[in-house]
Scaffold this motif. Structure first.
Motif, PDB file in Angstrom:
ATOM      1  N   LEU A  72      96.080  52.049   8.884  1.00  9.61           N
ATOM      2  CA  LEU A  72      96.736  52.461  10.511  1.00  9.61           C
ATOM      3  C   LEU A  72      98.544  52.338  10.774  1.00  9.61           C
ATOM      4  O   LEU A  72      98.989  51.895  10.342  1.00  9.61           O
ATOM      5  CB  LEU A  72      95.793  51.637  11.347  1.00  9.61           C
ATOM      6  N   VAL A  73      98.530  53.229  12.213  1.00  3.17           N
ATOM      7  CA  VAL A  73     100.062  52.456  12.284  1.00  3.17           C
ATOM      8  C   VAL A  73      99.919  52.367  14.202  1.00  3.17           C
ATOM      9  O   VAL A  73      99.149  53.068  15.029  1.00  3.17           O
ATOM     10  CB  VAL A  73     100.632  54.032  12.161  1.00  3.17           C
ATOM     11  N   TYR A  74     100.578  51.299  14.557  1.00  5.75           N
ATOM     12  CA  TYR A  74     100.608  50.830  15.464  1.00  5.75           C
ATOM     13  C   TYR A  74     101.943  51.319  16.354  1.00  5.75           C
ATOM     14  O   TYR A  74     102.568  50.546  15.778  1.00  5.75           O
ATOM     15  CB  TYR A  74     100.355  49.347  15.641  1.00  5.75           C
ATOM     16  N   HIS A  75     102.349  51.881  17.232  1.00  9.40           N
ATOM     17  CA  HIS A  75     103.691  52.353  18.287  1.00  9.40           C
ATOM     18  C   HIS A  75     103.293  51.124  19.191  1.00  9.40           C
ATOM     19  O   HIS A  75     102.257  52.005  20.156  1.00  9.40           O
ATOM     20  CB  HIS A  75     103.229  53.861  18.837  1.00  9.40           C
ATOM     21  N   PHE A  76     104.450  50.467  19.737  1.00 13.46           N
ATOM     22  CA  PHE A  76     104.452  49.886  20.906  1.00 13.46           C
ATOM     23  C   PHE A  76     105.440  50.448  22.030  1.00 13.46           C
ATOM     24  O   PHE A  76     106.567  51.086  21.156  1.00 13.46           O
ATOM     25  CB  PHE A  76     105.080  48.959  20.308  1.00 13.46           C
ATOM     26  N   ASP A  77     105.661  50.121  22.959  1.00 16.65           N
ATOM     27  CA  ASP A  77     106.481  50.648  23.357  1.00 16.65           C
ATOM     28  C   ASP A  77     106.762  49.447  24.576  1.00 16.65           C
ATOM     29  O   ASP A  77     105.792  48.986  25.495  1.00 16.65           O
ATOM     30  CB  ASP A  77     106.694  51.998  24.438  1.00 16.65           C
ATOM     31  N   PHE A  78     107.292  48.909  24.883  1.00 16.83           N
ATOM     32  CA  PHE A  78     108.306  47.712  25.404  1.00 16.83           C
ATOM     33  C   PHE A  78     108.914  47.877  26.814  1.00 16.83           C
ATOM     34  O   PHE A  78     109.262  46.844  27.289  1.00 16.83           O
ATOM     35  CB  PHE A  78     108.023  45.936  24.935  1.00 16.83           C
ATOM     36  N   TYR A  79     109.192  48.873  27.189  1.00 18.62           N
ATOM     37  CA  TYR A  79     109.972  48.927  28.507  1.00 18.62           C
ATOM     38  C   TYR A  79     109.023  48.191  29.136  1.00 18.62           C
ATOM     39  O   TYR A  79     110.253  48.254  30.333  1.00 18.62           O
ATOM     40  CB  TYR A  79     109.750  50.411  28.127  1.00 18.62           C
ATOM     41  N   ARG A  80     108.310  48.730  29.675  1.00 17.60           N
ATOM     42  CA  ARG A  80     108.103  48.205  31.357  1.00 17.60           C
ATOM     43  C   ARG A  80     106.871  46.633  30.962  1.00 17.60           C
ATOM     44  O   ARG A  80     106.666  46.354  31.501  1.00 17.60           O
ATOM     45  CB  ARG A  80     106.729  49.513  31.617  1.00 17.60           C
ATOM     46  N   LEU A  81     106.988  45.633  29.507  1.00 18.90           N
ATOM     47  CA  LEU A  81     107.078  44.886  29.728  1.00 18.90           C
ATOM     48  C   LEU A  81     108.530  43.729  30.717  1.00 18.90           C
ATOM     49  O   LEU A  81     109.494  43.888  30.193  1.00 18.90           O
ATOM     50  CB  LEU A  81     107.904  44.175  28.143  1.00 18.90           C
ATOM     51  N   ASN A  82     107.508  42.922  31.112  1.00 19.00           N
ATOM     52  CA  ASN A  82     108.178  41.751  32.069  1.00 19.00           C
ATOM     53  C   ASN A  82     108.660  40.939  31.207  1.00 19.00           C
ATOM     54  O   ASN A  82     109.412  40.505  31.726  1.00 19.00           O
ATOM     55  CB  ASN A  82     107.330  41.753  33.062  1.00 19.00           C
ATOM     56  N   ASP A  83     108.003  40.148  30.146  1.00 13.24           N
ATOM     57  CA  ASP A  83     108.231  39.195  29.014  1.00 13.24           C
ATOM     58  C   ASP A  83     107.916  39.186  28.264  1.00 13.24           C
ATOM     59  O   ASP A  83     106.672  39.986  27.668  1.00 13.24           O
ATOM     60  CB  ASP A  83     108.583  37.848  30.081  1.00 13.24           C
ATOM     61  N   GLU A  84     108.262  38.189  27.021  1.00 15.61           N
ATOM     62  CA  GLU A  84     107.906  38.180  26.185  1.00 15.61           C
ATOM     63  C   GLU A  84     106.615  37.424  26.286  1.00 15.61           C
ATOM     64  O   GLU A  84     104.990  38.237  25.545  1.00 15.61           O
ATOM     65  CB  GLU A  84     108.597  37.111  25.516  1.00 15.61           C
ATOM     66  N   GLU A  85     105.703  36.721  26.960  1.00 14.44           N
ATOM     67  CA  GLU A  85     104.569  35.840  27.525  1.00 14.44           C
ATOM     68  C   GLU A  85     103.531  37.541  27.545  1.00 14.44           C
ATOM     69  O   GLU A  85     102.090  37.156  27.108  1.00 14.44           O
ATOM     70  CB  GLU A  85     104.602  35.522  28.730  1.00 14.44           C
ATOM     71  N   GLU A  86     103.532  38.476  28.007  1.00  9.99           N
ATOM     72  CA  GLU A  86     103.003  39.745  28.106  1.00  9.99           C
ATOM     73  C   GLU A  86     102.542  40.065  26.772  1.00  9.99           C
ATOM     74  O   GLU A  86     101.320  40.251  26.554  1.00  9.99           O
ATOM     75  CB  GLU A  86     103.695  40.929  29.118  1.00  9.99           C
TER      76      GLU A  86
END
Length: 139
Positions: A72-86
């Motif tokens: 598998l490949v997991y592709h993340f885009d954290f641009y809209r993450l408000n904080d690391e808790e998310e």
């Protein structure tokens, strides 16, 4: 480590093969301005790993999963993450321990979570409509 290089978008498949052949980790962090070509490069990497799936930016879903020849490949885009808790709330630890390929856009949003991870880094810059500069750092 691949040296910093300029390439044309028409050379993207060759660049993706070079990255995969030289990667020392299945976790690759992608740095670059919006529109620099991070997602386009990831699409080519996923295809090179053997997926026939339609690869798109996970900007709103945070993570997309793709089947490839060897897993598998997991592709993340954290641009809209408000904080690391998310990131903790959606189970980032499970992904980090999965053994799958992890392609992470906007990794600075979770830099404390990734601090102890062995990661390769790609810095990409758009020079013009068809030319990119890429720096690939391995650990």
């Amino acid at each position: 480590m691949l040296n910093t290089r300029k390439f044309q978008l028409s050379e993207l498949e060759h660049v993706a093969k070079d990255i995969l052949e030289n990667a020392t980790s299945k976790t690759i962090l992608f740095y670059g301005e919006m529109g620099s070509g991070k997602t386009t490069l990831i699409k080519t990497l996923v295809k090179t790993l053997g997926s026939n799936e339609d690869v798109s930016s996970p900007t709103f879903s945070i993570v997309n999963e793709y089947s490839v020849v060897d897993g598998l490949v997991y592709h993340f885009d954290f641009y809209r993450l408000n904080d690391e808790e998310e990131a903790y709330n959606f189970g980032i630890e499970d992904y980090l321990e999965s053994g799958a390929w992890l392609f992470i856009e906007w990794p600075d949003q979770v830099k404390n979570i990734l601090a102890n991870e062995t990661c390769n880094r790609i810095y990409i810059e758009s020079l013009d409509a068809t030319t990119r500069a890429l720096k690939f750092l391995t650990n």
